[in-house]
Design a protein around this motif. Structure first.
Motif, PDB file in Angstrom:
ATOM      1  N   PHE A 287      -2.824   5.497   2.774  1.00  0.00           N
ATOM      2  CA  PHE A 287      -1.985   5.880   3.922  1.00  0.00           C
ATOM      3  C   PHE A 287      -0.938   6.922   3.532  1.00  0.00           C
ATOM      4  N   ASN A 288      -0.553   7.712   4.550  1.00  0.00           N
ATOM      5  CA  ASN A 288       0.469   8.743   4.319  1.00  0.00           C
ATOM      6  C   ASN A 288       1.884   8.225   4.523  1.00  0.00           C
ATOM      7  N   SER A 289       2.026   7.017   5.046  1.00  0.00           N
ATOM      8  CA  SER A 289       3.365   6.434   5.171  1.00  0.00           C
ATOM      9  C   SER A 289       3.262   4.908   5.160  1.00  0.00           C
ATOM     10  N   ILE A 290       4.367   4.290   4.786  1.00  0.00           N
ATOM     11  CA  ILE A 290       4.433   2.821   4.794  1.00  0.00           C
ATOM     12  C   ILE A 290       4.243   2.330   6.230  1.00  0.00           C
ATOM     13  N   GLN A 291       4.902   3.020   7.163  1.00  0.00           N
ATOM     14  CA  GLN A 291       4.818   2.643   8.575  1.00  0.00           C
ATOM     15  C   GLN A 291       3.355   2.554   9.026  1.00  0.00           C
ATOM     16  N   GLU A 292       2.583   3.599   8.662  1.00  0.00           N
ATOM     17  CA  GLU A 292       1.173   3.639   9.061  1.00  0.00           C
ATOM     18  C   GLU A 292       0.408   2.454   8.447  1.00  0.00           C
ATOM     19  N   SER A 293       0.709   2.153   7.181  1.00  0.00           N
ATOM     20  CA  SER A 293      -0.005   1.047   6.527  1.00  0.00           C
ATOM     21  C   SER A 293       0.330  -0.285   7.194  1.00  0.00           C
ATOM     22  N   MET A 294       1.583  -0.421   7.621  1.00  0.00           N
ATOM     23  CA  MET A 294       2.002  -1.663   8.302  1.00  0.00           C
ATOM     24  C   MET A 294       1.257  -1.814   9.631  1.00  0.00           C
ATOM     25  N   GLU A 295       1.179  -0.706  10.355  1.00  0.00           N
ATOM     26  CA  GLU A 295       0.490  -0.767  11.651  1.00  0.00           C
ATOM     27  C   GLU A 295      -1.001  -1.051  11.453  1.00  0.00           C
ATOM     28  N   ALA A 296      -1.538  -0.555  10.346  1.00  0.00           N
ATOM     29  CA  ALA A 296      -2.965  -0.768  10.070  1.00  0.00           C
ATOM     30  C   ALA A 296      -3.275  -2.244   9.803  1.00  0.00           C
ATOM     31  N   VAL A 297      -2.267  -2.979   9.331  1.00  0.00           N
ATOM     32  CA  VAL A 297      -2.480  -4.407   9.045  1.00  0.00           C
ATOM     33  C   VAL A 297      -2.933  -5.140  10.311  1.00  0.00           C
ATOM     34  N   VAL A 298      -2.342  -4.762  11.436  1.00  0.00           N
ATOM     35  CA  VAL A 298      -2.666  -5.439  12.703  1.00  0.00           C
ATOM     36  C   VAL A 298      -4.160  -5.286  13.008  1.00  0.00           C
ATOM     37  N   THR A 307      -8.082 -11.155   1.584  1.00  0.00           N
ATOM     38  CA  THR A 307      -6.877 -10.615   0.954  1.00  0.00           C
ATOM     39  C   THR A 307      -6.382  -9.444   1.778  1.00  0.00           C
ATOM     40  N   CYS A 308      -5.066  -9.347   1.936  1.00  0.00           N
ATOM     41  CA  CYS A 308      -4.482  -8.160   2.560  1.00  0.00           C
ATOM     42  C   CYS A 308      -3.166  -7.906   1.827  1.00  0.00           C
ATOM     43  N   GLU A 309      -3.199  -7.000   0.860  1.00  0.00           N
ATOM     44  CA  GLU A 309      -2.023  -6.767   0.014  1.00  0.00           C
ATOM     45  C   GLU A 309      -1.642  -5.299   0.042  1.00  0.00           C
ATOM     46  N   LEU A 310      -0.346  -5.057   0.092  1.00  0.00           N
ATOM     47  CA  LEU A 310       0.144  -3.677   0.114  1.00  0.00           C
ATOM     48  C   LEU A 310       0.633  -3.263  -1.277  1.00  0.00           C
ATOM     49  N   MET A 311       0.322  -2.027  -1.650  1.00  0.00           N
ATOM     50  CA  MET A 311       0.877  -1.468  -2.882  1.00  0.00           C
ATOM     51  C   MET A 311       1.558  -0.159  -2.485  1.00  0.00           C
ATOM     52  N   ASP A 312       2.867  -0.058  -2.725  1.00  0.00           N
ATOM     53  CA  ASP A 312       3.560   1.144  -2.242  1.00  0.00           C
ATOM     54  C   ASP A 312       3.653   2.219  -3.332  1.00  0.00           C
ATOM     55  N   GLY A 334      -5.403  11.554  -4.103  1.00  0.00           N
ATOM     56  CA  GLY A 334      -4.188  12.213  -3.636  1.00  0.00           C
ATOM     57  C   GLY A 334      -2.947  11.444  -4.067  1.00  0.00           C
ATOM     58  N   ASP A 335      -1.927  11.491  -3.200  1.00  0.00           N
ATOM     59  CA  ASP A 335      -0.657  10.844  -3.542  1.00  0.00           C
ATOM     60  C   ASP A 335      -0.230   9.916  -2.392  1.00  0.00           C
ATOM     61  N   PRO A 336      -0.965   8.823  -2.204  1.00  0.00           N
ATOM     62  CA  PRO A 336      -0.688   7.966  -1.037  1.00  0.00           C
ATOM     63  C   PRO A 336       0.708   7.349  -1.089  1.00  0.00           C
ATOM     64  N   LYS A 337       1.299   7.170   0.095  1.00  0.00           N
ATOM     65  CA  LYS A 337       2.609   6.493   0.162  1.00  0.00           C
ATOM     66  C   LYS A 337       2.398   4.974   0.112  1.00  0.00           C
ATOM     67  N   ALA A 338       1.189   4.564   0.477  1.00  0.00           N
ATOM     68  CA  ALA A 338       0.873   3.128   0.413  1.00  0.00           C
ATOM     69  C   ALA A 338      -0.636   2.922   0.397  1.00  0.00           C
TER      70      ALA A 338
END
Ligand code: FAD
Length: 374
Positions: A287-298, A307-312, A334-338
């Motif tokens: 993901f390009n932002s933490i926000q986007e990764s959070m929304e993707a969880v839904v 498993t659903c784990e975030l790595m920032d 690339g250089d993902p934000k999350a």
């Protein structure tokens, strides 16, 4: 309080286990995995429950605190204090009973989580909650912290698994906390023993409607399952005497997550789970932002994940210049934000692959993420 005024030799002489109050032991035990540091009075390795009772009596007599400890991997100073560290990782390491049919196991607090699961594996069972420290953390500490981890979205947190706790209270009495019905609860309120007083206090506080409303209003939402903030009095409110609909209650629920402040646990009975389906597949969404990764969880959570784990980015950046971790970045693009690590488990490789593709498709359709290795 200092070891000069408290005669630790007196305690040492009556124990079957060992007690140390030299500078080396005190320094080693001055911290856990947190940033906090306090030099304790000493470190004791009780050998049996008799020792624990003697330690508790000694502490009461001398007005000192006891800090139960297993692996000491706590992150918030749970095992740090000026009193006596009571380390049960040495002598309380047994599996006491196992019921394959009921899928339960009774253990002492000092058994390591992964070692318990190695024992359970041939039976197709495991203890679900899985901390990052599972190769060293112990069940007593997991109960103390209500530990959770990567598998908790599927298998729950430690509190969901604890069926019974055998404990020693501050007056040295042995008390078992397990599931009881309303009649048994009222029965336990009668009497003047410390156990009775506990049930009286819980009843007096939680049967007041105003308190129930206050707890429901101020505690985090029930849906926020992986949390440990304060005593879990909110978890008792589903009992019919406290405004809920359930006709049973288990005070082990309250003890779980109480960080060793309410009672000393000597035996733990836990509910086990069947091992997850053997064919697993991990999708690592970028993901390009933490926000986007959070929304993707839904969206991702609709796909029956194990498993659903975030790595920032902060964590990912730590691996960039680390020789040991560099090889583990092979999948990073690339250089993902999350990153989200999303695990799917089924009984066949084909099925897992299909489900992983469906998950990726769903994320793409919703414009979430830019790279999806699996
Ligand atoms: C790198 C790292 C990653 C981590 N990841 C996670 C994670 O993913 N999920 C998570 O939940 N935690 C995590 N933790 C925190 C910690 O590892 C866990 O909470 C772990 O389960 C604690 O187990 P322990 O044996 O080290 O317990 P300890 O730290 O020894 O004790 C934990 C608590 O239990 C109490 N206690 C221990 N034994 C008893 C007893 N017999 N009677 C009464 N009270 C007792 C202690 O007093 C203390 O309050 C992590 C820590 C680190 C350092």
């Amino acid at each position: 309080m200092s070891s000069k005024t408290i005669n630790l030799e007196e305690l040492s002489n009556i124990l079957d286990g060992e007690l140390y109050f030299d500078q080396l032991h005190k320094t080693i035990y001055a911290t856990d995995a947190s940033v906090y540091r306090k030099i304790p009075l000493g470190v004791v390795y009780p050998k049996n429950e008799g020792d624990l009772k003697k330690i508790i009596h000694f502490a009461t007599k001398n007005n000192i605190t006891l800090i139960p400890r297993t692996a000491g991997t706590s992150l918030a100073g749970q095992c740090v204090g000026e009193g006596l560290i009571v380390d049960v990782s040495k002598h309380f390491t047994k599996i006491l009973a196992f019921d394959e049919h009921q899928k339960t196991v009774t253990v002492q607090p000092g058994i390591i989580r992964d070692e318990l699961n190695i024992f359970l594996k041939p039976y197709g069972l495991f203890f679900g909650p899985n901390t990052s420290t599972s190769n060293r953390c112990m069940i007593g500490g997991m109960v103390g912290n209500n530990s959770s981890g990567t598998t908790s979205i599927k298998y729950g947190v430690t509190r969901d698994k604890v069926m019974e706790l055998k404990t020693i209270l501050s007056d040295g009495s042995e008390v078992i906390f397990n599931e009881i019905n309303t009649t048994e609860f009222h029965q336990k309120r009668k009497g003047s023993a410390l156990e009775n007083k506990i049930y009286q206090t819980v009843f007096n506080e939680l049967s007041i409607e105003e308190n129930q409303h206050e707890i429901l209003k101020e505690f985090p939402k029930k849906e926020i399952h992986r949390r440990n903030n304060g005593y879990a009095v909110d978890a008792l409110l589903n009992f019919e005497l406290f405004g809920g609909t359930k006709n049973t209650v288990n005070l082990a629920t309250l003890l779980t997550g109480s960080e060793g402040t309410l009672a000393f646990t000597t035996e733990i009975t836990i509910q086990l789970n069947d091992l997850p389906p053997a064919k697993n597949m991990m999708v690592v969404a970028h993901f390009n932002s933490i926000q986007e990764s959070m929304e993707a969880v839904v969206i991702a959570m609709k796909h029956n994940l194990y498993t659903c784990e975030l790595m920032d980015k902060t964590v990912l950046d730590c691996t960039k210049n680390n020789r040991e971790q560099l090889k583990n970045r092979f999948f990073v693009e690339g250089d993902p934000k999350a990153l989200l690590m999303l695990e799917i488990c089924t009984d066949s490789d084909d099925e897992s692959n299909k489900r992983a593709d469906a998950l990726i498709e769903d994320l793409k359709k919703n414009n979430m993420g830019y790279f999806f290795p699996k």
